[in-house]
Design an enzyme around this catalytic site. Structure first.
Site, PDB file in Angstrom:
ATOM      1  N   ASP A 509      18.408 -26.873  -0.633  1.00  0.00           N
ATOM      2  CA  ASP A 509      18.104 -26.491   0.745  1.00  0.00           C
ATOM      3  C   ASP A 509      16.591 -26.675   0.893  1.00  0.00           C
ATOM      4  O   ASP A 509      15.798 -25.892   0.343  1.00  0.00           O
ATOM      5  CB  ASP A 509      18.509 -25.021   0.962  1.00  0.00           C
ATOM      6  N   HIS A 510      16.203 -27.709   1.632  1.00  0.00           N
ATOM      7  CA  HIS A 510      14.780 -28.070   1.690  1.00  0.00           C
ATOM      8  C   HIS A 510      13.944 -27.022   2.424  1.00  0.00           C
ATOM      9  O   HIS A 510      12.716 -27.021   2.355  1.00  0.00           O
ATOM     10  CB  HIS A 510      14.646 -29.437   2.373  1.00  0.00           C
TER      11      HIS A 510
END
Ligand code: CAO
Length: 537
Positions: A509-510
């Protein structure tokens, strides 16, 4: 102390209803009205509350069971004397409340009950529209009820202040059941009041559930919505939407089974207003602007015109995982990093111990080592072992390491969780994997087995693939995909030597983990697998 058997109450016409969640465990102390289990029919989800408080000493049902009225759910140790009939009556009659004196002009308390609702015995409460403390007017809607044919609202027969509310969403009610207690100013009768003299509940036809096969949705409607006649909304919500100049057909519902709530209407109208203010007016509802998620409606195609087809119903697990995967795919900005771990030494060690393990009933596959290597990496790079808080304001870093392992089953993908993987040895992890995989495939996993994960591993190594991009399992922030190991030439000390290389794919999850930290974490897994001695550090 006495032990009472708590049974499934009257659940209407249903027989053999699916248990979708068991909310209590042996040893739990529960209060009266605490939910015990959640049941699901094809029309509604309902919770069965405890008829009294006590300590749970036995649980007789598990997720996936089917239950009917009278089936035993739990054994409850309750205080006080044993009752002569140790069976609870879960749907108790409304308790008769002390009746207030009738004084002209003074306040009085009245029970407002369900009026005559026609031929129906017990119908679903789909929405309770009032709360304790609310001041209401005569004719204000109190609850919304739903039968298989119609949705109806029960209006208040009088104005007053709500003292207590006796029902909740998901309950089943029939004529005479108490909805709430109302403090009225006029005094007058203190009898239980059927909701409205004129108060036939207002009936609106239930939404037709099957759209015309040939119907094509206009490109402008968001794919999450269905047509106005299909939208799942109570009459008062439809009216509320109309008053705000919009149509429920455009509004995605966030309530149970996609029901549209008042908040959904407000949010939708707010988003439209903001779109107009920002100059992209109308785009939210579709159009050619390309902003936001103005997706085209799903194509509706009659595939049989091109050749023979066969329709297979999706399992409940298929549908649940599809919804979760879709949300995770849309909401999480993913990046995926790839690397190969040299597992030559690890595999030599594994093979050397394979028979020893088998003698102890353990099948030692690479996955057990991978789980251990990941657990170590998570304790070293703890930010990966986290979740975003629901309000998006902070990061919750977990001090426990529970690793979910995706298991392919005939019913669909399931993710049982190996608890405290960092504290377990490779044999124990291998045992857990076999136990979970076996129970998953037999449909015997419980809700507890699948809760509490902090990271997920999806291994296709036994099947093949050189790399893939797994989808992060929200609210976790990373997932590791494992592909099939293969001997490859690796350049070491001036020459190519064959090494057993394991391809790994790490999706992140950036919003939480940037590429640099992701690379550090993946390198840590690779190093742990390449040199197992690191695991004891
Ligand atoms: N490389 C090479 N061989 C591998 C390997 C890898 N990465 N991983 C496993 N193998 C081998 C095993 O050693 C075993 O070989 P032997 O029988 O000769 O010992 C064989 O492949 C089969 O392993 P397995 O699949 O039975 O056991 P596992 O511990 O690797 O995996 C489980 C268990 C439950 C995770 C797996 O069976 C499974 O269901 N995988 C599917 C996961 C999935 O569908 N993910 C979703 C992807 S995205 O939708």
């Amino acid at each position: 102390m006495a032990i009472e058997k708590i049974k499934v109450p009257d659940i209407g016409d249903y027989d053999k209803v699916d248990v979708i969640e068991v909310m209590v465990s042996v040893g739990d102390e529960i209060n009266e009205e605490d939910p015990i289990i959640s049941l699901e029919t094809d029309k509604a989800t309902m919770e069965v509350p405890a008829p009294k408080g006590g300590k749970v000493v036995a649980v007789s049902v598990k997720e996936g069971d089917k239950v009917s009225e009278g089936d035993i759910l739990i054994d409850l140790e309750v205080g006080g004397e044993a009752e002569s009939e140790p069976e609870s009556e879960p749907e108790s009659e409304p308790k008769s409340e002390p009746k207030a004196e009738s004084k002209s002009g003074a306040s009085a308390q009245e029970d407002i009950v369900i009026p005559d609702i026609g031929d129906y015995d017990k119908v679903d409460v789909i929405e309770v529209m009032v709360s304790v403390g609310d001041e209401i007017n005569e004719e204000d809607p109190l609850v919304s009820l739903e039968t298989d044919k119609a949705t109806m609202e029960v209006p208040s027969p009088k104005a007053g202040k709500i003292i207590s509310v006796s029902i909740k969403d998901g309950d089943k009610v029939g004529k005479g059941d108490v909805i709430l207690k109302l403090e009225t100013q006029s005094g007058g009768s203190v009898e239980s009041v059927e909701s409205g003299d004129s108060s036939e509940p207002k009936v609106e036809k239930a939404p037709e559930k099957t759209p015309e096969k040939s119907e094509t949705k206009p490109a402008s409607s968001p794919s999450v919505s269905s047509g106005s006649e299909l939208a799942h909304a109570s009459p008062s919500i439809r009216r509320f939407a109309r008053e705000l100049g919009t149509d429920v057909a455009n509004i995605p519902g966030s309530g149970p089974k996609g029901r549209i709530t008042q908040e959904d209407v407000q949010k939708y109208v707010k988003s439209k207003m903001q779109a107009i203010e920002s100059g992209s007016g109308g785009v939210v509802a579709g159009g050619a602007g390309g902003a936001g998620l103005n997706l085209l409606a799903d194509p509706v195609v009659d595939f049989s015109q091109f050749g023979e087809v066969e329709e297979e119903k999706l399992s409940r697990i298929n549908k649940i995982s599809a919804a979760n995967l879709h949300r995770n795919w849309v909401k999480i900005p993913h990046i995926t990093l790839f690397d190969d771990a040299d597992i030559t030494d690890m595999d030599t060690f594994r093979k050397a111990n394979k028979q020893v393990a088998l003698d102890q009933g353990v099948k030692l596959t690479p996955l057990a080592f991978i789980v251990k290597a990941v657990a170590k990496a998570l304790s070293d790079v703890s930010r990966v072992n986290s979740s975003l808080s629901a309000d998006g304001e902070s990061l919750v870093i977990k001090k426990y390491i529970n690793i979910g392992v995706a298991v392919d089953t005939p019913a669909g993908l399931m993710v049982p969780v190996i608890k405290d993987a960092d504290k377990k040895g490779v044999y124990q992890i291998a045992k857990d994997i076999i136990d979970f995989a076996t129970r998953a495939r037999e449909g015997k996993l419980t809700g507890k087995d699948m809760k509490g994960g902090t990271f997920t591993i999806s291994s296709l190594g036994g099947l093949g693939t050189t790399a893939f991009t797994p989808i992060v399992n929200m609210p976790e922030v990373a997932i590791l995909g494992v592909s099939k190991s293969a001997n490859k030439p690796v350049y070491i000390d001036g020459e190519f030597v064959p090494r057993l290389m394991l391809p790994l794919s790490l999706s992140l999850d950036h919003r939480v983990i940037d590429g640099a930290l992701g690379a550090k974490f993946l390198s840590s897994i690779v190093a742990n697998l390449t040199d197992l001695k690191r695991l004891i550090l």
